[in-house]
Write a protein that holds these residues in place. Structure first.
Motif, short mmCIF file in Angstrom:
data_model
loop_
_atom_site.label_atom_id
_atom_site.label_comp_id
_atom_site.label_asym_id
_atom_site.label_seq_id
_atom_site.Cartn_x
_atom_site.Cartn_y
_atom_site.Cartn_z
N LYS B 95 -28.92 17.44 34.76
CA LYS B 95 -27.71 18.04 35.31
C LYS B 95 -26.55 17.07 35.20
O LYS B 95 -25.43 17.46 34.85
CB LYS B 95 -27.92 18.40 36.78
CG LYS B 95 -28.38 19.83 37.04
CD LYS B 95 -28.51 20.03 38.54
CE LYS B 95 -29.20 21.32 38.91
NZ LYS B 95 -28.34 22.49 38.84
N ILE B 96 -26.81 15.81 35.51
CA ILE B 96 -25.72 14.83 35.48
C ILE B 96 -25.21 14.64 34.06
O ILE B 96 -24.00 14.66 33.80
CB ILE B 96 -26.17 13.50 36.13
CG1 ILE B 96 -26.22 13.67 37.64
CG2 ILE B 96 -25.22 12.37 35.77
CD1 ILE B 96 -26.86 12.53 38.38
N ILE B 97 -26.14 14.51 33.10
CA ILE B 97 -25.72 14.31 31.71
C ILE B 97 -24.91 15.51 31.23
O ILE B 97 -23.81 15.37 30.69
CB ILE B 97 -26.94 14.08 30.80
CG1 ILE B 97 -27.56 12.72 31.11
CG2 ILE B 97 -26.54 14.16 29.32
CD1 ILE B 97 -28.85 12.46 30.39
N ILE B 98 -25.44 16.70 31.46
CA ILE B 98 -24.77 17.89 30.95
C ILE B 98 -23.42 18.10 31.63
O ILE B 98 -22.42 18.38 30.97
CB ILE B 98 -25.68 19.12 31.12
CG1 ILE B 98 -26.77 19.05 30.07
CG2 ILE B 98 -24.87 20.41 30.98
CD1 ILE B 98 -27.66 20.25 30.06
N SER B 99 -23.37 17.90 32.94
CA SER B 99 -22.11 18.19 33.61
C SER B 99 -21.08 17.11 33.31
O SER B 99 -19.89 17.41 33.18
CB SER B 99 -22.32 18.35 35.11
OG SER B 99 -23.09 17.30 35.60
N LEU B 100 -21.52 15.85 33.15
CA LEU B 100 -20.58 14.79 32.76
C LEU B 100 -19.95 15.11 31.42
O LEU B 100 -18.73 15.04 31.26
CB LEU B 100 -21.31 13.45 32.65
CG LEU B 100 -21.31 12.52 33.85
CD1 LEU B 100 -22.23 11.34 33.58
CD2 LEU B 100 -19.92 12.01 34.17
N ALA B 158 -28.52 23.28 33.88
CA ALA B 158 -27.07 23.54 33.82
C ALA B 158 -26.54 23.63 35.25
O ALA B 158 -27.16 24.25 36.10
CB ALA B 158 -26.80 24.83 33.07
N SER B 159 -25.41 22.96 35.49
CA SER B 159 -24.91 22.95 36.86
C SER B 159 -23.41 23.12 36.90
O SER B 159 -22.66 22.27 36.45
CB SER B 159 -25.28 21.63 37.54
OG SER B 159 -24.63 21.55 38.78
N ALA B 160 -23.00 24.25 37.42
CA ALA B 160 -21.56 24.49 37.55
C ALA B 160 -20.97 23.58 38.61
O ALA B 160 -19.88 23.03 38.44
CB ALA B 160 -21.30 25.94 37.90
N THR B 161 -21.70 23.38 39.68
CA THR B 161 -21.18 22.57 40.79
C THR B 161 -20.86 21.16 40.32
O THR B 161 -19.78 20.64 40.56
CB THR B 161 -22.20 22.48 41.93
OG1 THR B 161 -22.87 23.72 42.01
CG2 THR B 161 -21.54 22.15 43.23
N ALA B 162 -21.84 20.55 39.64
CA ALA B 162 -21.64 19.17 39.20
C ALA B 162 -20.53 19.09 38.16
O ALA B 162 -19.71 18.17 38.18
CB ALA B 162 -22.93 18.60 38.65
N THR B 163 -20.48 20.07 37.24
CA THR B 163 -19.41 20.09 36.24
C THR B 163 -18.06 20.15 36.94
O THR B 163 -17.13 19.42 36.61
CB THR B 163 -19.56 21.32 35.33
OG1 THR B 163 -20.88 21.33 34.81
CG2 THR B 163 -18.57 21.28 34.19
#
Lengths: 349, 285
Positions: B95-100, B158-163
């Motif tokens: 999640k961190i990699i994708i949202s970053l 996939a994370s909308a919040t983190a993005t």
């Protein structure tokens, strides 16, 4: 070390033209100050040289090479930003050496260059600190160091002193000028402060609404402003501008009769610098003094002329104003009178 | 003067005591069930079943925990812990990699449909996992990812919040930093790696804690896609330990498992808390 040439440079954001054609030849090692009020396009012009904004029209040459489409890193420039833009998580040494690291220089060489630049800027003690542990003036120096370390051919300064207090600004102003003279690197310096422009520039560009109103040495601009705008923008306090009427052998300000230095006839705008006015019991200008601002060495007198226009005079020494407003008569030498066309604002004579 | 100060200190002291008393009472209330679970994990089955319930730990601690860790009810708890760890770390890191990277793309690059993509991502915030669970199951089954770590991790990555969080953070990073990096000759990815990533360090740590616990506590999704007991995660595994029908539940082992399930999130929170505080103390902007 390089020359920079602006050939009718224009910039459009959508349909609005923000730079309306600026042409200028900057000589090698010259210190050019771009000065103007906010929104005049001076920063945009600088950012086009840096490659941070695209050039809509015209050609920019750095060291005789067309630079319009070069990436910032390929233009051989270094920039000092208004907020310094230091990388917050890197030490001073890392900040200064980052560009070199990207360029792939060996570590030892980077360290040596950073050391040299640090010595030049008296930053040696601070190399291990983080930007947040530095004062404003020190951060400013680090930003300078980051620019110097890469030995660019052009320095770009975007209002670098506007975040410093007044005293530090004066000091840094001198330091930047000394450093630039020592290194002999062509520099473009953007500021809204006309004092910085006057004191630092070899030549300055007075910008207004996307146009270069005047390009010239500071004294040139001060003594012979090309336009009404340049006349009012340069000089502190700013020039008094009055509507006058040129006639045979004389210039009339309402009922006041002044000499006519150019012989121009018809309606004109007359510019009188406050510091050029002298008390003269026989003088043609009668000012009703309303307020005095003693600055120590001189006194600013604010008041009104007979026809009600605001007027400022700067007289040496201390003057006090009796309450209610006395009438002060002032004179001026014909060579200190500036005449401008009333319609176009261009200098006459 | 001195007297006044003493008086103030006394009054403040009393208030301090009262607030502390209130807090301690609150903690006791919250802690009591956990204490009961711990007590239950240290006694024998008959002791639990026989009323009154014991309130002090027994002498079966080592036996019960060894039984839970190495044999469990259906499957050893150790392997469930391992599965949960892989899943939780996989989800948090993924999640961190994708949202970053997606926040980086949305904030720093101008491409057609940039805003549309942002709003599409933002829109998925409104869809919890449960709403899309049937189609997601179809897709994962179609890819043959049932009973696998990929199947456990990918649909939740996939994370909308983190993005959204990273986008907001990147927007506060002054533009001049990106420009300075450009003038320094850094490519976009170099800027990302050398400047943006280190600056987001504390945000990443904070998100890791939240996302690790989110991943660790997943219940419904692992329950759906893992049929093989060796792929069970611990949170759903506890439920699987309950017997069906008239069998007797092995309460000491189940309680030991519950206590074990609580340890990793607690460890993550406590160890990352130091990073939080450091992040708060030396704010780097």
């Amino acid at each position: 070390m390089a020359t920079v040439t602006f050939d009718n440079i224009k910039k459009r954001f959508g349909p609005t033209e923000v730079i309306k054609g600026v042409s200028l030849d900057v000589a090698d090692g010259e210190f050019i100050v771009i000065v103007g009020p906010s929104g005049c396009g001076k920063s945009t012009l600088l950012r086009m040289v840096a490659g941070l904004e695209t050039i809509s029209e015209g050609e920019l040459r750095i060291g005789n090479r067309r630079a319009n489409d070069l990436e910032p890193m390929d233009r051989d420039i270094a920039m000092v930003f208004q907020n310094y833009a230091l990388y917050p998580h890197m030490s001073v040494a890392q900040n200064m050496g980052y560009g070199l690291r990207i360029a792939g220089l060996p570590k030892a060489e980077i360290a040596a260059k950073v050391q040299d630049a640090a010595k030049l800027l008296q930053l040696t003690e601070l190399l291990d600190r983080k930007p947040r542990q530095l004062s404003g003036g020190q951060r400013q120096r680090v930003a300078m160091g980051r620019a110097i370390v890469r030995a660019p051919s052009v320095f770009l300064f975007d209002e670098p002193l506007s975040n410093l207090d007044a005293k530090l600004r004066v000091q840094m102003r001198l330091e930047i000028r000394e450093l630039q003279a020592k290194l002999g690197i062509t520099s473009l310096y953007v500021t809204h402060d006309q004092v910085e422009a006057m004191t630092m520039a070899d030549r300055m560009i007075v910008m207004n609404a996307g146009r270069a109103e005047q390009i010239g040495t500071p004294l040139d601009v001060y003594e012979r402003p090309a336009t009404l705008f340049a006349a009012q923008f340069i000089g502190s306090p700013s020039m008094n501008v009055l509507e006058g009427e040129g006639r045979e052998g004389a210039l009339w300000l309402g009922a006041a009769r002044l000499p006519n230095p150019t012989g121009h006839r018809g309606p004109v705008m007359l510019g009188l610098r406050p510091e050029h006015l002298v008390p003269d019991p026989e003088g043609p200008i009668a000012m009703q003094v309303q307020l005095a601002e003693p600055l120590g060495a001189n006194t600013l007198l604010h008041g009104k002329l007979e026809a009600g226009q605001g007027f400022t005079a700067s007289l040496p020494g201390v003057h006090t104003v009796a309450h209610g407003g006395e009438i002060l008569r002032l004179g001026i030498k014909p060579e200190n009178m500036h005449l401008f066309d009333r319609a176009t604002g261009l200098r006459l004579g | 003067m001195a007297r006044e100060i003493t008086g103030m200190v006394e009054r403040r002291g009393l208030g301090l005591w009262l607030t502390h008393l209130g807090m301690i009472a609150g903690v006791l209330v919250i802690f009591f069930p956990i204490w009961l679970a711990f007590v239950a994990s240290t006694v024998t089955q008959p002791e639990i079943v026989r009323p009154p319930m014991p309130l002090w730990p027994g002498d079966q601690l080592i036996e019960n925990y060894t039984a839970a860790l190495f044999s469990g009810v259906n499957v050893p708890v150790l392997s469930m812990l391992g599965n949960s760890l892989i899943m939780a770390v996989g989800i948090a890191v993924g999640k961190i990699i994708i949202s970053l990277t997606s926040a980086f793309a949305i904030v720093y690059f101008r491409f057609p449909g940039r805003n549309m993509f942002f709003w599409l991502i933002f829109l998925t915030l409104m869809l919890p996992v449960e709403v899309r669970i049937v189609p997601t199951y179809e897709v994962i089954a179609g890819f043959g990812m049932l009973n696998s770590y990929q199947g456990l991790i990918f649909p939740l990555v996939a994370s909308a919040t983190a993005t959204f969080l990273f986008r907001q953070f990147f927007l506060t990073v002054p533009d001049e930093l990106a420009e300075a990096a450009r003038v320094d000759g850094a490519s976009p990815m170099q800027f990302f790696r050398d400047i943006l990533l280190p600056m987001s360090r504390t945000n990443i740590a904070a998100l890791f804690v939240i996302l690790f616990i989110y991943g660790w506590n997943q219940y419904l999704w692992p329950l759906l896609i893992t049929t093989d007991p060796s792929m069970n995660t611990i949170v759903m595994g506890i439920r699987q330990m309950f017997p069906s029908g008239d069998d007797v539940a092995d309460w000491p082992v189940i309680m030991a498992t519950s206590i074990l399930a609580m340890i990793p999130p607690v460890v993550v929170v406590i160890s990352m808390q130091k990073l939080f505080i450091r992040g708060l103390v030396d704010s780097e902007k």
